[in-house]
Design a protein around this motif. Structure first.
Motif, PDB file in Angstrom:
ATOM      1  N   UNK A  72       0.718  -1.299   0.029  1.00 30.64           N
ATOM      2  CA  UNK A  72       0.026   0.094  -0.020  1.00 30.64           C
ATOM      3  C   UNK A  72       0.644   1.116   0.122  1.00 30.64           C
ATOM      4  N   UNK A  73       0.351   2.383  -0.434  1.00 36.37           N
ATOM      5  CA  UNK A  73       1.117   3.762  -0.541  1.00 36.37           C
ATOM      6  C   UNK A  73       1.055   4.335   0.713  1.00 36.37           C
ATOM      7  N   UNK A  74      -0.348   4.342   1.384  1.00 27.49           N
ATOM      8  CA  UNK A  74      -0.480   4.881   2.763  1.00 27.49           C
ATOM      9  C   UNK A  74      -1.497   3.841   3.696  1.00 27.49           C
ATOM     10  N   UNK A  75      -1.032   3.622   5.073  1.00 25.47           N
ATOM     11  CA  UNK A  75      -1.439   2.741   5.895  1.00 25.47           C
ATOM     12  C   UNK A  75      -2.007   3.676   7.207  1.00 25.47           C
ATOM     13  N   UNK A  87      -6.430  18.509   6.901  1.00 25.27           N
ATOM     14  CA  UNK A  87      -5.090  18.968   6.881  1.00 25.27           C
ATOM     15  C   UNK A  87      -4.121  17.882   7.103  1.00 25.27           C
ATOM     16  N   UNK A  88      -4.709  16.769   7.737  1.00 25.88           N
ATOM     17  CA  UNK A  88      -3.726  15.625   7.886  1.00 25.88           C
ATOM     18  C   UNK A  88      -3.632  15.045   6.518  1.00 25.88           C
ATOM     19  N   UNK A  89      -4.889  14.831   5.722  1.00 30.15           N
ATOM     20  CA  UNK A  89      -4.698  14.404   4.478  1.00 30.15           C
ATOM     21  C   UNK A  89      -3.925  15.172   3.524  1.00 30.15           C
ATOM     22  N   UNK A 105      -9.782  11.157   7.219  1.00 26.85           N
ATOM     23  CA  UNK A 105      -8.615  11.631   6.657  1.00 26.85           C
ATOM     24  C   UNK A 105      -8.535  10.822   5.103  1.00 26.85           C
ATOM     25  N   UNK A 106      -8.925   9.373   5.226  1.00 27.72           N
ATOM     26  CA  UNK A 106      -8.904   8.624   4.018  1.00 27.72           C
ATOM     27  C   UNK A 106     -10.073   9.082   3.100  1.00 27.72           C
ATOM     28  N   UNK A 107     -11.158   9.728   3.295  1.00 25.27           N
ATOM     29  CA  UNK A 107     -12.032  10.555   2.461  1.00 25.27           C
ATOM     30  C   UNK A 107     -11.356  11.383   1.769  1.00 25.27           C
ATOM     31  N   UNK A 160      -6.752   0.749   5.854  1.00 27.23           N
ATOM     32  CA  UNK A 160      -7.225   1.294   6.947  1.00 27.23           C
ATOM     33  C   UNK A 160      -7.224   0.133   7.882  1.00 27.23           C
ATOM     34  N   UNK A 161      -6.507   0.214   9.113  1.00 31.20           N
ATOM     35  CA  UNK A 161      -6.575  -0.743   9.876  1.00 31.20           C
ATOM     36  C   UNK A 161      -7.569   0.030  11.341  1.00 31.20           C
TER      37      UNK A 161
END
Length: 290
Positions: free
Chosen positions: A46-49, A210-212, A240-242, A255-256
């Motif tokens: 994955x690119x982002x976890x 902001x975190x995204x 953040x995912x959205x 996403x965990x």
């Protein structure tokens, strides 16, 4: 009579010995148990976890550290770390600590660290420091989120250009269609003033957006960005995912999510369980750090 008493004692001992005490269990999206080796192998793609957490769960924080260590080993150090618990304007102090130019006490005195930093987040930061891995302060400074909750999102337009560098580019889209935000509205009740409700939701949105943006700005080709955040910021593929998916729909993101259970076998919960890619079930009575 003596033999009966001994038999009762032995049977009780056997029952205690036979009981297993599970500290955690990972599941995939379909509800199948997943071992940590398989988990790491899949996360590496994955690119982002997003590793969600209950902020005061000791096992949750320990697993974040162990999964990170294993993923760094799997990817030969090709990772970037980031966390909700550090705000953008504290990045210079964090960088100095990572570079060995600032000690832990000075970091504590100069940055707005969470009260449980020493027990729950310092091990992750120290791991990044030892391995020379970037650690990104992703969150908006809390003063701006507080301002939004009181005065609304539009009030941020009056800030200086420098202040605006510490938050997502304005305007930030806020919609109740985002997973989690409609739940926040319900929490405030039907009789709450609409403006106050939307200010409350918008304060969450400025954090998530902001975190995204922070994650997207610090993505590096071939590296996995591991982000630690409260479960609410990424559960149900919201938060953040959205916001990331609005800008980079083809980015591969895992996403965990975390769930607490009173079941000693830590089976998939029957209620309030909406799975994401990977789902961590932990004991409800696990030791809390605060």
């Amino acid at each position: 009579m003596k033999n009966i008493f001994i038999a009762i004692l032995l049977s009780g001992f056997c029952l205690l010995k036979a009981q297993e005490f599970k500290a955690y269990q990972f599941y995939d999206k379909k509800g199948n148990e997943t071992g940590t080796e398989k988990l790491i192998n899949e996360l590496a793609e994955y690119d982002v976890v997003f590793f969600g957490e209950n902020h005061n769960s000791s096992i949750n924080h320990w697993l974040q550290l162990k999964v990170t260590e294993a993923l760094v080993a799997k990817k030969n150090g090709q990772v970037v770390l980031g966390a909700e618990m550090f705000e953008r304007d504290n990045q210079p102090q964090l960088n100095k600590y990572l570079a060995g130019k600032m000690d832990a006490k000075t970091l504590k005195d100069s940055a707005r660290l969470w009260n449980n930093f020493a027990t729950d987040y310092k091990p992750l930061v120290d791991f990044a420091k030892d391995r020379k891995i970037p650690f990104i302060a992703t969150n908006v400074p809390r003063r701006y989120a507080s301002q939004v909750s009181k005065e609304g999102l539009e009030s941020l337009n009056n800030l200086t250009a420098q202040d605006k560098t510490y938050m997502a580019r304005l305007p930030v889209k806020v919609t109740l269609d985002t997973p989690g935000y409609s739940e926040m509205k319900k929490m405030m009740g039907d009789h709450a003033e609409e403006m106050k409700v939307m200010n409350f939701v918008s304060a969450q949105a400025i954090k998530d957006a902001t975190m995204a943006e922070s994650i997207l700005k610090n993505l590096q080709a071939g590296k996995t960005f591991i982000h630690y955040n409260g479960n609410y910021h990424s559960k149900e593929f919201g938060g953040i995912y959205w916001y990331i998916k609005q800008q980079k729909p083809n980015l591969k993101i895992a996403v965990i999510s975390v769930f607490e259970s009173e079941d000693p076998e830590l089976k998939v919960p029957e209620k309030d369980y909406i799975p994401t890619n990977f789902n961590l079930v932990i004991p409800e009575d696990m030791t809390k750090t605060y």
